[in-house]
Motif scaffolding. Structure first.
Motif, PDB file in Angstrom:
ATOM      1  N   TYR A   1     -37.475 -32.573 -17.673  1.00  0.00           N
ATOM      2  CA  TYR A   1     -36.519 -31.338 -18.140  1.00  0.00           C
ATOM      3  C   TYR A   1     -36.743 -30.104 -17.427  1.00  0.00           C
ATOM      4  O   TYR A   1     -37.610 -30.002 -16.775  1.00  0.00           O
ATOM      5  N   SER A   2     -35.639 -29.438 -17.390  1.00  0.00           N
ATOM      6  CA  SER A   2     -35.877 -28.013 -16.347  1.00  0.00           C
ATOM      7  C   SER A   2     -36.092 -26.932 -17.260  1.00  0.00           C
ATOM      8  O   SER A   2     -35.586 -26.941 -18.331  1.00  0.00           O
TER       9      SER A   2
ATOM     10  N   LEU B   1     -33.193 -34.405 -34.046  1.00  0.00           N
ATOM     11  CA  LEU B   1     -32.268 -34.336 -32.945  1.00  0.00           C
ATOM     12  C   LEU B   1     -31.003 -33.738 -33.859  1.00  0.00           C
ATOM     13  O   LEU B   1     -30.527 -34.113 -34.804  1.00  0.00           O
ATOM     14  N   LYS B   2     -30.707 -32.365 -32.911  1.00  0.00           N
ATOM     15  CA  LYS B   2     -29.892 -31.836 -33.594  1.00  0.00           C
ATOM     16  C   LYS B   2     -28.441 -31.658 -32.591  1.00  0.00           C
ATOM     17  O   LYS B   2     -28.302 -30.895 -31.844  1.00  0.00           O
ATOM     18  N   GLN B   3     -27.318 -32.706 -33.077  1.00  0.00           N
ATOM     19  CA  GLN B   3     -26.247 -33.009 -32.412  1.00  0.00           C
ATOM     20  C   GLN B   3     -25.587 -31.632 -32.271  1.00  0.00           C
ATOM     21  O   GLN B   3     -24.987 -31.310 -31.227  1.00  0.00           O
TER      22      GLN B   3
ATOM     23  N   GLU C   1     -26.125 -28.479 -32.554  1.00  0.00           N
ATOM     24  CA  GLU C   1     -26.783 -27.345 -31.782  1.00  0.00           C
ATOM     25  C   GLU C   1     -27.301 -27.643 -30.546  1.00  0.00           C
ATOM     26  O   GLU C   1     -27.847 -27.183 -29.843  1.00  0.00           O
ATOM     27  N   HIS C   2     -27.183 -28.977 -30.120  1.00  0.00           N
ATOM     28  CA  HIS C   2     -27.311 -29.449 -28.840  1.00  0.00           C
ATOM     29  C   HIS C   2     -28.844 -29.361 -28.382  1.00  0.00           C
ATOM     30  O   HIS C   2     -29.221 -28.907 -27.177  1.00  0.00           O
ATOM     31  N   TYR C   3     -29.728 -29.896 -29.092  1.00  0.00           N
ATOM     32  CA  TYR C   3     -31.082 -29.965 -28.595  1.00  0.00           C
ATOM     33  C   TYR C   3     -31.996 -31.176 -29.228  1.00  0.00           C
ATOM     34  O   TYR C   3     -31.417 -31.513 -30.561  1.00  0.00           O
ATOM     35  N   LEU C   4     -33.080 -31.376 -28.863  1.00  0.00           N
ATOM     36  CA  LEU C   4     -33.898 -32.396 -29.556  1.00  0.00           C
ATOM     37  C   LEU C   4     -35.220 -31.696 -29.554  1.00  0.00           C
ATOM     38  O   LEU C   4     -35.628 -30.881 -29.043  1.00  0.00           O
ATOM     39  N   LEU C   5     -35.864 -32.178 -30.565  1.00  0.00           N
ATOM     40  CA  LEU C   5     -37.440 -31.966 -30.717  1.00  0.00           C
ATOM     41  C   LEU C   5     -38.525 -32.940 -30.509  1.00  0.00           C
ATOM     42  O   LEU C   5     -38.123 -34.155 -30.849  1.00  0.00           O
ATOM     43  N   LEU C   6     -39.249 -32.722 -29.469  1.00  0.00           N
ATOM     44  CA  LEU C   6     -40.374 -33.614 -29.102  1.00  0.00           C
ATOM     45  C   LEU C   6     -41.659 -33.187 -29.438  1.00  0.00           C
ATOM     46  O   LEU C   6     -42.257 -32.034 -29.118  1.00  0.00           O
ATOM     47  N   ASP C   7     -42.283 -33.916 -30.328  1.00  0.00           N
ATOM     48  CA  ASP C   7     -43.810 -33.786 -30.631  1.00  0.00           C
ATOM     49  C   ASP C   7     -44.565 -34.184 -29.895  1.00  0.00           C
ATOM     50  O   ASP C   7     -44.906 -35.466 -29.634  1.00  0.00           O
ATOM     51  N   THR C   8     -45.421 -33.433 -29.089  1.00  0.00           N
ATOM     52  CA  THR C   8     -46.255 -34.184 -28.122  1.00  0.00           C
ATOM     53  C   THR C   8     -47.706 -33.775 -28.625  1.00  0.00           C
ATOM     54  O   THR C   8     -47.957 -32.803 -29.591  1.00  0.00           O
TER      55      THR C   8
ATOM     56  N   PRO D   1     -33.092 -28.136 -24.893  1.00  0.00           N
ATOM     57  CA  PRO D   1     -31.667 -28.383 -25.024  1.00  0.00           C
ATOM     58  C   PRO D   1     -31.173 -29.739 -24.179  1.00  0.00           C
ATOM     59  O   PRO D   1     -31.727 -30.012 -22.979  1.00  0.00           O
ATOM     60  N   PHE D   2     -29.971 -30.162 -24.554  1.00  0.00           N
ATOM     61  CA  PHE D   2     -29.359 -31.384 -24.083  1.00  0.00           C
ATOM     62  C   PHE D   2     -29.249 -31.337 -22.548  1.00  0.00           C
ATOM     63  O   PHE D   2     -29.385 -31.891 -21.698  1.00  0.00           O
ATOM     64  N   ASP D   3     -28.689 -29.783 -22.442  1.00  0.00           N
ATOM     65  CA  ASP D   3     -28.091 -29.546 -20.716  1.00  0.00           C
ATOM     66  C   ASP D   3     -29.386 -29.434 -20.045  1.00  0.00           C
ATOM     67  O   ASP D   3     -29.222 -29.317 -18.833  1.00  0.00           O
ATOM     68  N   HIS D   4     -30.839 -29.391 -20.473  1.00  0.00           N
ATOM     69  CA  HIS D   4     -32.021 -29.179 -19.570  1.00  0.00           C
ATOM     70  C   HIS D   4     -32.667 -30.641 -19.450  1.00  0.00           C
ATOM     71  O   HIS D   4     -33.483 -30.547 -18.572  1.00  0.00           O
TER      72      HIS D   4
END
Length: 110
Positions: free
Chosen positions: A63-64, A79-81, A83-90, A100-103
């Motif tokens: 991602y950028s 996954l928040k459709q 609000e256009h973002y997802l959460l990644l637990d690392t 954000p989806f666009d990144h």
């Protein structure tokens, strides 16, 4: 033994504009522009997002972040459709990474 001062000895011979230009070039080295995606790539990415099962899907993604391209691997916990973002637990972060989806440049589902 030669006492070489490196770039310091040349700065008095350089114009201030050249010094500023070299400093700017040094800051930009290693920074990449995110690629521009075509329609087919966007459709593939959207299909991968639809295939995600929250809390069960392990993913690696690029991602950028500003002008840099980052990589992260973990479990997608949200996954928040709307609000256009997802959460990644690392494993290396205390809180989930909000992307954000666009990144998003690429997702590899495991």
């Amino acid at each position: 033994m030669v006492n070489d001062r490196g770039k310091i000895k040349w700065t008095s011979l350089m114009l201030p504009e050249h010094v500023e230009m070299l400093q700017q070039m040094g800051r930009e080295i290693g920074k990449a522009k995110p690629p521009i995606m075509d329609e087919q790539q966007l459709e593939e990415l959207e299909q991968k997002v639809r295939d995600i099962q929250v809390g069960k899907t392990k993913a690696s993604m690029m991602y950028s972040k500003g002008r840099d391209v980052e990589k992260a691997t973990g479990i997608i916990t949200g996954l928040k459709q709307s609000e256009h973002y997802l959460l990644l637990d690392t494993a290396d972060r205390l809180y989930p990474l909000r992307i954000p989806f666009d990144h998003i440049i690429d997702i590899t589902l495991h």
